[in-house]
Structure formats: C-alpha cells, structure tokens
Write a protein that holds these residues in place. Structure first.
Motif, PDB file in Angstrom:
ATOM      1  N   ARG A  28       0.851  -1.185   0.000  1.00 34.96           N
ATOM      2  CA  ARG A  28       0.000   0.000   0.000  1.00 34.96           C
ATOM      3  C   ARG A  28       0.888   1.237   0.000  1.00 34.96           C
ATOM      4  O   ARG A  28       1.817   1.348   0.804  1.00 34.96           O
ATOM      5  N   THR A  29       0.617   2.173  -0.886  1.00 38.16           N
ATOM      6  CA  THR A  29       1.383   3.410  -0.986  1.00 38.16           C
ATOM      7  C   THR A  29       0.433   4.594  -0.823  1.00 38.16           C
ATOM      8  O   THR A  29      -0.796   4.424  -0.838  1.00 38.16           O
ATOM      9  N   PRO A  30       0.950   5.801  -0.684  1.00 37.49           N
ATOM     10  CA  PRO A  30       0.066   6.970  -0.544  1.00 37.49           C
ATOM     11  C   PRO A  30      -0.852   7.198  -1.731  1.00 37.49           C
ATOM     12  O   PRO A  30      -1.893   7.857  -1.597  1.00 37.49           O
ATOM     13  N   THR A  31      -0.505   6.654  -2.897  1.00 34.77           N
ATOM     14  CA  THR A  31      -1.310   6.886  -4.095  1.00 34.77           C
ATOM     15  C   THR A  31      -2.069   5.649  -4.568  1.00 34.77           C
ATOM     16  O   THR A  31      -2.763   5.705  -5.590  1.00 34.77           O
ATOM     17  N   GLY A  32      -1.956   4.536  -3.846  1.00 32.47           N
ATOM     18  CA  GLY A  32      -2.653   3.324  -4.262  1.00 32.47           C
ATOM     19  C   GLY A  32      -1.902   2.078  -3.860  1.00 32.47           C
ATOM     20  O   GLY A  32      -1.328   2.020  -2.771  1.00 32.47           O
ATOM     21  N   TYR A  33      -1.882   1.097  -4.745  1.00 35.55           N
ATOM     22  CA  TYR A  33      -1.314  -0.203  -4.427  1.00 35.55           C
ATOM     23  C   TYR A  33      -0.405  -0.683  -5.557  1.00 35.55           C
ATOM     24  O   TYR A  33      -0.650  -0.405  -6.734  1.00 35.55           O
ATOM     25  N   ILE A  34       0.642  -1.420  -5.150  1.00 33.58           N
ATOM     26  CA  ILE A  34       1.511  -2.079  -6.111  1.00 33.58           C
ATOM     27  C   ILE A  34       1.607  -3.545  -5.713  1.00 33.58           C
ATOM     28  O   ILE A  34       1.886  -3.867  -4.554  1.00 33.58           O
ATOM     29  N   ALA A  35       1.337  -4.426  -6.669  1.00 31.07           N
ATOM     30  CA  ALA A  35       1.477  -5.864  -6.435  1.00 31.07           C
ATOM     31  C   ALA A  35       2.723  -6.356  -7.160  1.00 31.07           C
ATOM     32  O   ALA A  35       2.986  -5.969  -8.301  1.00 31.07           O
ATOM     33  N   SER A  60      -2.715  -0.406  -8.809  1.00 30.57           N
ATOM     34  CA  SER A  60      -4.166  -0.281  -8.653  1.00 30.57           C
ATOM     35  C   SER A  60      -4.479   0.887  -7.720  1.00 30.57           C
ATOM     36  O   SER A  60      -3.788   1.080  -6.713  1.00 30.57           O
ATOM     37  N   PRO A  61      -5.533   1.646  -8.024  1.00 24.35           N
ATOM     38  CA  PRO A  61      -5.947   2.698  -7.092  1.00 24.35           C
ATOM     39  C   PRO A  61      -6.823   2.187  -5.963  1.00 24.35           C
ATOM     40  O   PRO A  61      -7.000   2.862  -4.945  1.00 24.35           O
ATOM     41  N   ASP A  62      -7.382   0.953  -6.130  1.00 29.07           N
ATOM     42  CA  ASP A  62      -8.434   0.526  -5.215  1.00 29.07           C
ATOM     43  C   ASP A  62      -8.472  -0.975  -4.914  1.00 29.07           C
ATOM     44  O   ASP A  62      -9.421  -1.458  -4.292  1.00 29.07           O
ATOM     45  N   LEU A  63      -7.487  -1.745  -5.364  1.00 31.59           N
ATOM     46  CA  LEU A  63      -7.417  -3.201  -5.210  1.00 31.59           C
ATOM     47  C   LEU A  63      -8.376  -3.944  -6.142  1.00 31.59           C
ATOM     48  O   LEU A  63      -8.390  -5.171  -6.143  1.00 31.59           O
ATOM     49  N   VAL A  64      -9.132  -3.223  -6.943  1.00 31.08           N
ATOM     50  CA  VAL A  64     -10.090  -3.860  -7.845  1.00 31.08           C
ATOM     51  C   VAL A  64      -9.622  -3.778  -9.292  1.00 31.08           C
ATOM     52  O   VAL A  64      -9.670  -4.764 -10.025  1.00 31.08           O
ATOM     53  N   HIS A  65      -9.158  -2.615  -9.713  1.00 33.94           N
ATOM     54  CA  HIS A  65      -8.715  -2.397 -11.085  1.00 33.94           C
ATOM     55  C   HIS A  65      -7.183  -2.402 -11.116  1.00 33.94           C
ATOM     56  O   HIS A  65      -6.536  -1.610 -10.421  1.00 33.94           O
ATOM     57  N   TRP A  66      -6.616  -3.299 -11.947  1.00 37.86           N
ATOM     58  CA  TRP A  66      -5.166  -3.487 -11.965  1.00 37.86           C
ATOM     59  C   TRP A  66      -4.600  -3.223 -13.351  1.00 37.86           C
ATOM     60  O   TRP A  66      -5.205  -3.582 -14.367  1.00 37.86           O
ATOM     61  N   ALA A 280      -7.353  -2.312   2.806  1.00 34.73           N
ATOM     62  CA  ALA A 280      -8.196  -1.745   1.765  1.00 34.73           C
ATOM     63  C   ALA A 280      -8.393  -0.247   1.996  1.00 34.73           C
ATOM     64  O   ALA A 280      -8.127   0.269   3.085  1.00 34.73           O
ATOM     65  N   PRO A 281      -8.875   0.480   0.987  1.00 37.11           N
ATOM     66  CA  PRO A 281      -9.119   1.911   1.166  1.00 37.11           C
ATOM     67  C   PRO A 281     -10.053   2.238   2.326  1.00 37.11           C
ATOM     68  O   PRO A 281      -9.955   3.311   2.927  1.00 37.11           O
ATOM     69  N   ASN A 282     -10.969   1.317   2.673  1.00 36.73           N
ATOM     70  CA  ASN A 282     -11.898   1.583   3.780  1.00 36.73           C
ATOM     71  C   ASN A 282     -11.332   1.178   5.133  1.00 36.73           C
ATOM     72  O   ASN A 282     -12.031   1.237   6.146  1.00 36.73           O
ATOM     73  N   GLY A 283     -10.051   0.736   5.175  1.00 33.57           N
ATOM     74  CA  GLY A 283      -9.385   0.419   6.436  1.00 33.57           C
ATOM     75  C   GLY A 283      -9.474  -1.020   6.874  1.00 33.57           C
ATOM     76  O   GLY A 283      -8.915  -1.384   7.911  1.00 33.57           O
ATOM     77  N   THR A 284     -10.175  -1.873   6.125  1.00 36.59           N
ATOM     78  CA  THR A 284     -10.272  -3.286   6.479  1.00 36.59           C
ATOM     79  C   THR A 284      -9.124  -4.076   5.864  1.00 36.59           C
ATOM     80  O   THR A 284      -8.517  -3.663   4.872  1.00 36.59           O
ATOM     81  N   ASP A 285      -8.823  -5.224   6.437  1.00 41.52           N
ATOM     82  CA  ASP A 285      -7.726  -6.057   5.947  1.00 41.52           C
ATOM     83  C   ASP A 285      -8.173  -6.891   4.755  1.00 41.52           C
ATOM     84  O   ASP A 285      -9.314  -7.366   4.690  1.00 41.52           O
ATOM     85  N   VAL A 286      -7.240  -7.075   3.829  1.00 41.19           N
ATOM     86  CA  VAL A 286      -7.480  -7.867   2.622  1.00 41.19           C
ATOM     87  C   VAL A 286      -6.312  -8.829   2.451  1.00 41.19           C
ATOM     88  O   VAL A 286      -5.147  -8.455   2.633  1.00 41.19           O
TER      89      VAL A 286
END
Length: 328
Positions: A28-35, A60-66, A280-286
């Motif tokens: 998780r980064t300040p601008t989104g996610y890197i896998a 990904s900005p949201d863990l959904v769109h990569w 996740a963006p809403n603070g829950t674990d994924v």
C-alpha cells in the motif's frame, strides 16, 4: 457498488488479474497499491515482463482495477541463479527494498535484497546473499514491528525432528542488507496436510518431506499472526493456516483444531496459497494469494476480505466450523 471492499467480497473467487501472477505481495502506498509477483520464464502459460526485468508489477488505485506496470528487478548473471521467487518490498528512509530468493530450480536458493528510489523500481541487487549458511532459503518476508525493529521471516530446510522439511524461521534485520545471524525455526510441520512428498530424495537421503512456506506476519490487537502455506503447491490439498505469538521472535503456537484460512473449493479455487495481507481503502484487511486456473496451467492473483473473529482470522467461504475436520 462503489465500495472496493464490497467488490472484493463479491469477486473473491474470481481472479483479480488475468495473467500469471504467483506469490503475490501487495504494497500500500500513498497513491494506491503495487502488487509484485513471480512470473517464471520457463513455465508454459507464463509471460515474463517484456522489459527483460524479473518480477511482474501491477498497480491499482483501489485493489479492484489493476494495470501492468512492467518488471521490477534488473536480472543478475545467470551463474547466480535462473529462478527468481517470491518478491516482497519494504520502505525505509526514502528507499524501497525488494527481498527475494534466487537459485536454480529447487536447488540452492538463497535470499537476496535489491534497492530502488521508487516503489516501481527499477530495483538493483545490492550484491548481498542474506543467507549464506542456509542450504535452502526462500520466501523472504520483511516485517517492521511497532517499536521500529525490523525482522526477516522466511522458509528454510531442517533435517532433524519427527517431521523434516521446509519450515518457517525468523531473524532480526540488523540493517536492510544484513541479518543478525540468529535465525530460529519458529513453526515446524505438525500435520499430514503439510506433506509435500512422501519418500522424496533429498540431501542424499529419502525422506517424507513436509513444506511450510510463504510466511506473512500481521499484528492484530497486540498479538502477532504468522500466516503460512503448507503442503505441495502442485496439489489441491495446499492451503494457508496461521500461528500466533506475543512477540515476533516467538514462541509461536499453532491452534491445531483451527480451520485453515484458505483451501481448495471444488473447481472455483484450486490450491490457494502464498499470501500477503494489505489494508483496503476503507481500512479493512485484505488477503492476497494465488490459486490455479481451471486448466492447472497458471497461478492467478486473488484477493479476499480478511475478518478477525474471536476464533481467529477468517476468510468467508474458506474457513469455519465446517472445515475443521480438513485440517489435520
């Protein structure tokens, strides 16, 4: 459906990305996610990064769109190894550190570290073998504790005890490029579902070989949870369980009658394993993990919500009382 967490819950059994992507680690980064994932060059169905680098990256900005972000690591000379496995990235003091294993097939793997100024690299190897005294070391997982201390969790081969094989170890990271040299085996095989292969020729002997791999540590309510994969990644019995501790160095305890976190579900999810946990963006674990496609030709990226219950961590659809008999 605007909440990414809701999208993950609905699509838990659907790959998050269509391409080959094993051993996923999500930063998780300040601008989104890197896998970051393993894409073996010699495996049918795998398409390594076209830029010639090792380890596929997705953003990904949201863990959904990569989106494909190319390769991460500038490769090393072939004499050092041809198989690059299980990348994980840690951030410290303005730099990003990529930990991975390198070897030839399933022989002689050791842990290495590369560095970059950006999370998407390119990462340049530092020239350091972190585990020169280990016969086989894979699946590096750097972990920063709440007091700022860094630890390295990984898997290594142990040939003593009632169940021999690849087990989980931990050492302190003295610096980002060196271990303290005090590695301790923290989780050992304790069940038949962790058997990789019976009568396996290893180290000049024939052994009933067990495998615990892919450690990933999360702190929740002041307690530490080490998720790990067990068994053979080639088989449907491969799955993810966890051990608990009050401190990263242990002692670590496994709840023997607890269900696994992940396991095969018919033809929907086959051989899920090698996980990492992000927020996740809403603070829950994924939880991110790979699983085989229906034709058993590729390991694909999956993501599912991770819930914390009084009985420990759970992934809906995978764990619960109905699965307790499948553990041991």
């Amino acid at each position: 459906m605007n909440d990414p967490a809701e999208s993950l819950a609905v699509s838990a059994h659907v790959p998050a990305y269509a391409g080959y992507f094993a051993d996923p680690f999500v930063l998780r980064t300040p601008t989104g996610y890197i896998a970051y994932g393993t894409v073996p060059s010699a495996t049918p169905g795998a398409s390594p990064p076209s830029d010639g680098r090792q380890f596929q990256m997705l953003t990904s900005p949201d863990l959904v769109h990569w989106t494909d972000a190319g390769g991460a690591l500038i490769p090393l000379p072939v004499r050092l190894g041809t198989d690059y496995w299980a990348p994980e990235v840690a951030y410290r003091d303005g730099q990003y550190w990529l930990y991975y294993s390198l070897g030839h097939g399933d022989k002689g793997h050791h842990l290495r570290v590369a560095v970059a100024d950006a999370a998407t690299g390119p990462f340049v190897d530092t020239g350091v073998n972190l585990t020169p005294t280990e016969a086989f070391a894979i699946d590096a997982h750097p972990y920063r504790d709440v007091d700022g201390t860094w630890y390295m969790f990984y898997s290594h081969d142990v040939l003593v005890g009632p169940r021999v094989g690849t087990m989980l170890a931990v050492d302190r990271l003295a610096t980002m490029t060196s271990l303290a040299g005090q590695a301790t085996t923290i989780v050992r095989p304790d069940a038949d579902w962790q058997i990789y292969q019976l009568a396996r020729p290893m180290y000049g002997r024939v052994l009933d070989w067990h495998t615990l791999e892919g450690p990933s540590v999360v702190r929740h309510d002041s307690r530490y949870y080490c998720f790990f994969s067990g068994g053979s990644w080639k088989n449907a019995g491969y799955g993810v369980s966890w051990a608990e501790s009050d401190h990263p160095l242990g002692p670590w305890h496994r709840v023997h009658d607890a269900p696994r976190i992940l396991r095969t579900i018919g033809h929907e999810i086959i051989g899920p394993g090698h996980n990492s946990v992000t927020v996740a963006p809403n603070g829950t674990d994924v939880i991110a993990y790979h699983a085989w496609d229906a034709d058993l030709t590729a390991r694909l990226l999956h993501l599912s919500p991770l819930r914390w219950t009084s009985g420990g961590p759970r992934v809906d659809g995978f764990s619960g009382p109905e699965l307790s008999n499948a553990v041991n």
